[in-house]
Design a protein around this motif. Structure first.
Motif, PDB file in Angstrom:
ATOM      1  N   THR A   8       0.834  -1.202   0.000  1.00 39.45           N
ATOM      2  CA  THR A   8       0.000   0.000   0.000  1.00 39.45           C
ATOM      3  C   THR A   8       0.872   1.256   0.000  1.00 39.45           C
ATOM      4  N   GLY A   9       0.197   2.409   0.002  1.00 41.61           N
ATOM      5  CA  GLY A   9       0.876   3.657  -0.327  1.00 41.61           C
ATOM      6  C   GLY A   9       1.603   4.354   0.791  1.00 41.61           C
ATOM      7  N   GLY A  10       2.739   3.806   1.204  1.00 43.81           N
ATOM      8  CA  GLY A  10       3.599   4.472   2.178  1.00 43.81           C
ATOM      9  C   GLY A  10       5.029   4.469   1.671  1.00 43.81           C
ATOM     10  N   VAL A  11       5.859   5.327   2.265  1.00 43.34           N
ATOM     11  CA  VAL A  11       7.253   5.430   1.819  1.00 43.34           C
ATOM     12  C   VAL A  11       7.969   4.080   1.957  1.00 43.34           C
ATOM     13  N   THR A  35      -1.865  -1.315  -4.326  1.00 45.17           N
ATOM     14  CA  THR A  35      -2.980  -0.371  -4.370  1.00 45.17           C
ATOM     15  C   THR A  35      -2.573   0.758  -5.333  1.00 45.17           C
ATOM     16  N   ALA A  37      -2.287   3.864  -4.625  1.00 42.98           N
ATOM     17  CA  ALA A  37      -1.268   4.691  -3.964  1.00 42.98           C
ATOM     18  C   ALA A  37       0.055   3.938  -3.873  1.00 42.98           C
ATOM     19  N   GLY A  38      -0.014   2.630  -3.630  1.00 47.53           N
ATOM     20  CA  GLY A  38       1.210   1.822  -3.549  1.00 47.53           C
ATOM     21  C   GLY A  38       2.010   1.911  -4.839  1.00 47.53           C
ATOM     22  N   PHE A  41       4.602   4.514  -5.290  1.00 48.13           N
ATOM     23  CA  PHE A  41       5.863   4.398  -4.545  1.00 48.13           C
ATOM     24  C   PHE A  41       6.785   3.319  -5.118  1.00 48.13           C
ATOM     25  N   THR A  89      -0.900   0.795   5.222  1.00 50.60           N
ATOM     26  CA  THR A  89      -1.226   2.191   5.567  1.00 50.60           C
ATOM     27  C   THR A  89      -2.359   2.226   6.598  1.00 50.60           C
ATOM     28  N   ALA A  90      -2.513   3.382   7.235  1.00 49.29           N
ATOM     29  CA  ALA A  90      -3.651   3.593   8.133  1.00 49.29           C
ATOM     30  C   ALA A  90      -4.948   3.391   7.348  1.00 49.29           C
ATOM     31  N   ASP A  91      -4.915   3.779   6.080  1.00 51.91           N
ATOM     32  CA  ASP A  91      -6.094   3.703   5.223  1.00 51.91           C
ATOM     33  C   ASP A  91      -6.555   2.254   5.012  1.00 51.91           C
ATOM     34  N   ILE A  92      -5.632   1.355   4.657  1.00 51.67           N
ATOM     35  CA  ILE A  92      -6.049  -0.033   4.389  1.00 51.67           C
ATOM     36  C   ILE A  92      -6.471  -0.725   5.679  1.00 51.67           C
ATOM     37  N   ALA A 121       3.060   0.727   8.773  1.00 54.96           N
ATOM     38  CA  ALA A 121       4.134   1.740   8.808  1.00 54.96           C
ATOM     39  C   ALA A 121       3.477   3.087   8.577  1.00 54.96           C
ATOM     40  N   MET A 122       3.733   4.003   9.469  1.00 56.08           N
ATOM     41  CA  MET A 122       3.154   5.340   9.311  1.00 56.08           C
ATOM     42  C   MET A 122       3.785   6.310  10.305  1.00 56.08           C
ATOM     43  N   MET A 126      -0.096   9.274  13.478  1.00 55.19           N
ATOM     44  CA  MET A 126      -1.101   8.386  12.877  1.00 55.19           C
ATOM     45  C   MET A 126      -1.141   7.062  13.650  1.00 55.19           C
TER      46      MET A 126
HETATM   47  C1  LIG Z   1       4.635  10.919   0.341  1.00 52.62           C
HETATM   48  C2  LIG Z   1       3.535  10.197   1.059  1.00 52.62           C
HETATM   49  C3  LIG Z   1       3.876   9.287   2.037  1.00 52.62           C
HETATM   50  C4  LIG Z   1       2.889   8.602   2.720  1.00 52.62           C
HETATM   51  N1  LIG Z   1       3.253   7.693   3.689  1.00 52.62           N
HETATM   52  C5  LIG Z   1       2.309   7.028   4.366  1.00 52.62           C
HETATM   53  C6  LIG Z   1       2.669   6.056   5.357  1.00 52.62           C
HETATM   54  O1  LIG Z   1       3.853   5.793   5.602  1.00 52.62           O
HETATM   55  N2  LIG Z   1       1.665   5.425   6.020  1.00 52.62           N
HETATM   56  C7  LIG Z   1       0.347   5.670   5.787  1.00 52.62           C
HETATM   57  O2  LIG Z   1      -0.497   5.082   6.446  1.00 52.62           O
HETATM   58  N3  LIG Z   1      -0.014   6.564   4.834  1.00 52.62           N
HETATM   59  C8  LIG Z   1       0.922   7.235   4.130  1.00 52.62           C
HETATM   60  N4  LIG Z   1       0.537   8.159   3.159  1.00 52.62           N
HETATM   61  C9  LIG Z   1      -0.880   8.373   2.884  1.00 52.62           C
HETATM   62  C10 LIG Z   1      -1.430   7.283   1.979  1.00 52.62           C
HETATM   63  O3  LIG Z   1      -0.662   7.194   0.795  1.00 52.62           O
HETATM   64  C11 LIG Z   1      -2.880   7.563   1.661  1.00 52.62           C
HETATM   65  O4  LIG Z   1      -3.659   7.408   2.847  1.00 52.62           O
HETATM   66  C12 LIG Z   1      -3.423   6.660   0.576  1.00 52.62           C
HETATM   67  O5  LIG Z   1      -4.775   6.986   0.330  1.00 52.62           O
HETATM   68  C13 LIG Z   1      -3.317   5.206   0.990  1.00 52.62           C
HETATM   69  O6  LIG Z   1      -3.925   4.395   0.024  1.00 52.62           O
HETATM   70  P1  LIG Z   1      -3.851   2.815   0.093  1.00 52.62           P
HETATM   71  O7  LIG Z   1      -4.106   2.423   1.509  1.00 52.62           O
HETATM   72  O8  LIG Z   1      -4.937   2.341  -0.835  1.00 52.62           O
HETATM   73  O9  LIG Z   1      -2.521   2.409  -0.393  1.00 52.62           O
HETATM   74  C14 LIG Z   1       1.526   8.844   2.434  1.00 52.62           C
HETATM   75  C15 LIG Z   1       1.206   9.751   1.431  1.00 52.62           C
HETATM   76  C16 LIG Z   1       2.192  10.414   0.741  1.00 52.62           C
HETATM   77  C17 LIG Z   1       1.812  11.357  -0.360  1.00 52.62           C
END
Ligand SMILES: Cc1cc2nc3c(=O)[nH]c(=O)nc-3n(C[C@H](O)[C@H](O)[C@H](O)COP(=O)(O)O)c2cc1C
Length: 400
Positions: A8-11, A35, A37-38, A41, A89-92, A121-122, A126
Motif C-alpha cells: 500500500t501507499g507508504g514510503v 494499491t 497509492a502503492g 511508490f 497504511t492507516a487507510d487499508i 508503517a506510518m 497516525m
Molecule cells: C509521500 C507520502 C507518504 C505517505 N506515507 C504514508 C505512510 O507511511 N503510512 C500511511 O499510512 N499513509 C501514508 N501516506 C498516505 C497514503 O498514501 C494515503 O492514505 C493513501 O490513500 C493510501 O492508500 P492505500 O491504503 O490504498 O494504499 C503517504 C502519502 C504520501 C503522499
C-alpha cells in the motif's frame, strides 16, 4: 507457500521489494497486489521482476482492474495460503477493519479464507491515533496477526514509533502465521533466557562474554513453533523473534529482576543465557583515564539467576539449565544439576571457541537418569527443534 503480498501507499513500500525477494529465496511463491497509492511508490515491474509472478492491482498503464475483475479477486483469494500487507497504511487498516472493499487488495482481503498478516508503517501521530489502534484491535479480533512497527527516524523527519518492522522479522512472521500449526506444547508457558549479560566498568567499557544469544533465540522460536507461549529475557543485540514476548536486559541483576517478575506465570524455564559471573566492584559514571600506576580490577560475583529461580520454583514448574564446559563436561554438568536441583542440564562443549555464534553445535542432555544420547551436531535452528522434541516427550511422560 503461496503468498499474496499487498503493498500500500507508504514510503516504506520500497522495502516490499526486499521482502518479496527474500520470500522467493526462501522457496515461496509470491504474487503482489499494489494499491493505486502503492503503485506511486514502487512499480509493478520491480515486483514482477523479483517474484517471477504477475503483479496485480493498480497499474498506472492498465488501470486499477484487469480483464476479468470479478474472477480475479476470488481467484487470488483462493490461491493465497497467507495474505500479508507490507507496508500497511492507516487507510487499508481502516478499510479492512470495517469490511470495505473498493479495490483489488481490499476485496481479496475480504474474500480470502487464508490467514492475514499486517505490517503497518506510518507517522507516529497516525500510529498512536485511537482510530488506528481500534482498527488494529478489530483486525486482531478476526484472528489477523500484526507485526508491530519499531521506533526510529521516520521519513517524515520525526523520531518515534511507526517505522516498518525489519524485513527479516516480517518474513519470519509471514512464514509462521501462514504455516500449519504444530501443537505439541500448545498453551504451555515457557520462560527463556538468552544472550550475554554485560557489566559496565564505565560509560564505554564493559565486561561480557562471547555469547551471541543465537541458541536461546532459536530455542524461543522452536518452543513458539511448538505452540508454547514464550517469554524471552534477552541480553545482547540478537534479534527478537516474532511472536515471542521479549524483554531486553543488560546486566545480570536486570536479567534476574526480569525473570523473577515472570517466573510465577511460567511453567518452565530454559536458562540459555551466558550470564557474566563477575561484575566490577566499582562502576564509574565517567570514562576512566589511563593512569601511570599498575591497574587492578576488583570483581564481585553477580547473582546466580538459575539458582535463585530454581530455589523459588513451585513443584509444578520445571527448570532446564545449560552448562558451557571446556573440560570434564559430564562430571561438571551433573554437579550443576544436583547442586541447583534442575530437571535437565544441556551440556555445551565450548573448548576452542566451539558453541558460540551461528555454527553447528552438539548438546548432551543430563538428567537424574544420567547422560542421554547427544543432540546434534546440527545448525542451531535444528538443534533447538531437537531439544524441544526431546523435552516435549519427557514432559508428556511426566506425571502431572
Ligand atoms: C509521500 C507520502 C507518504 C505517505 N506515507 C504514508 C505512510 O507511511 N503510512 C500511511 O499510512 N499513509 C501514508 N501516506 C498516505 C497514503 O498514501 C494515503 O492514505 C493513501 O490513500 C493510501 O492508500 P492505500 O491504503 O490504498 O494504499 C503517504 C502519502 C504520501 C503522499
Amino acid at each position: 507457500m503461496q503468498i499474496i503480498l499487498g503493498v500500500t501507499g507508504g514510503v516504506a513500500a520500497y522495502k516490499s521489494a526486499e521482502l518479496a525477494r527474500l520470500l522467493v529465496n526462501l522457496g515461496h511463491r509470491v504474487r503482489c497486489i499494489l494499491t493505486e497509492a502503492g503503485a506511486r511508490f514502487i512499480t509493478p515491474l520491480t515486483l514482477t521482476s523479483l517474484t517471477g509472478e504477475p503483479c496485480y492491482g493498480a497499474n498506472p498503464d492498465q488501470g486499477e482492474w484487469r480483464a476479468k475483475p470479478s474472477i480475479e479477486h476470488v481467484e487470488l483469494a483462493r490461491w493465497a495460503e497467507v495474505v500479508a500487507v507490507v507496508p500497511a497504511t492507516a487507510d487499508i487498516l481502516g478499510k479492512a477493519a470495517n469490511g470495505l472493499a473498493n479495490d483489488l487488495l481490499s476485496t481479496v482481503l475480504l474474500a480470502t479464507r487464508a490467514p492475514v498478516l499486517w505490517a503497518p508503517a506510518m507517522n507516529t501521530g497516525m500510529w498512536e491515533h485511537p482510530a488506528v489502534q481500534a482498527n488494529l484491535a478489530r483486525l486482531r479480533s478476526f484472528g489477523h496477526a500484526v507485526v508491530d512497527p519499531g521506533e526510529g527516524f521516520l521519513a517524515c523527519g520525526e523520531e518515534g514509533s511507526g517505522k516498518l518492522a525489519e524485513v527479516a522479522v516480517i518474513a519470519e512472521a509471514i512464514q509462521m502465521h501462514g504455516a500449519p500449526k504444530q501443537q505439541t506444547l500448545s498453551g504451555r508457558r515457557v520462560l527463556i533466557t538468552a544472550g550475554p549479560t554485560q557489566e559496565d566498568l564505565d560509560p564505554v567499557r564493559t565486561l561480557t562474554n562471547r555469547s551471541t544469544g543465537t541458541m536461546g533465540i532459536e530455542l524461543a522460536r522452536a518452543f513458539r513453533n511448538a505452540g508454547a507461549r514464550v517469554q524471552l529475557v534477552l541480553g545482547g543485540d540478537g534479534p527478537a523473534p516474532w511472536g515471542v514476548e521479549t524483554t531486553r536486559v543488560r546486566s545480570a541483576q536486570q536479567m534476574l529482576e526480569a525473570c523473577l517478575a515472570r517466573w510465577a506465570d511460567a511453567e518452565g524455564l530454559v536458562a540459555a543465557a551466558a550470564v557474566a559471573d563477575q561484575k566490577p566492584e566499582r562502576q564509574s559514571p565517567e570514562k576512566v583515564k589511563k593512569g601511570d600506576e599498575p591497574e587492578t580490577l576488583v570483581l564481585l560475583r553477580t547473582p546466580d539467576i538459575l539458582a535463585q529461580l530454581a530455589a523459588a520454583r513451585r513443584s509444578d514448574q520445571w527448570v532446564i539449565g545449560f552448562a558451557a564446559e571446556s573440560q570434564n563436561h559430564l562430571k561438571n554438568a551433573t554437579a550443576k544439576l544436583n547442586k541447583k536441583g534442575l530437571d535437565a542440564v544441556l551440556v555445551n562443549d565450548v573448548q576452542n571457541g566451539r558453541g558460540f555464534g551461528a555454527q553447528a553445535n552438539t548438546l548432551t542432555p543430563i538428567t537424574a537418569q544420567g547422560a542421554h544420547p547427544p543432540l546434534g551436531p546440527l545448525p542451531k535452528d535444528r538443534l533447538a527443534l531437537a531439544v524441544v522434541n526431546w523435552w516435549a516427550q519427557r514432559l508428556e511422560a511426566r506425571p502431572d
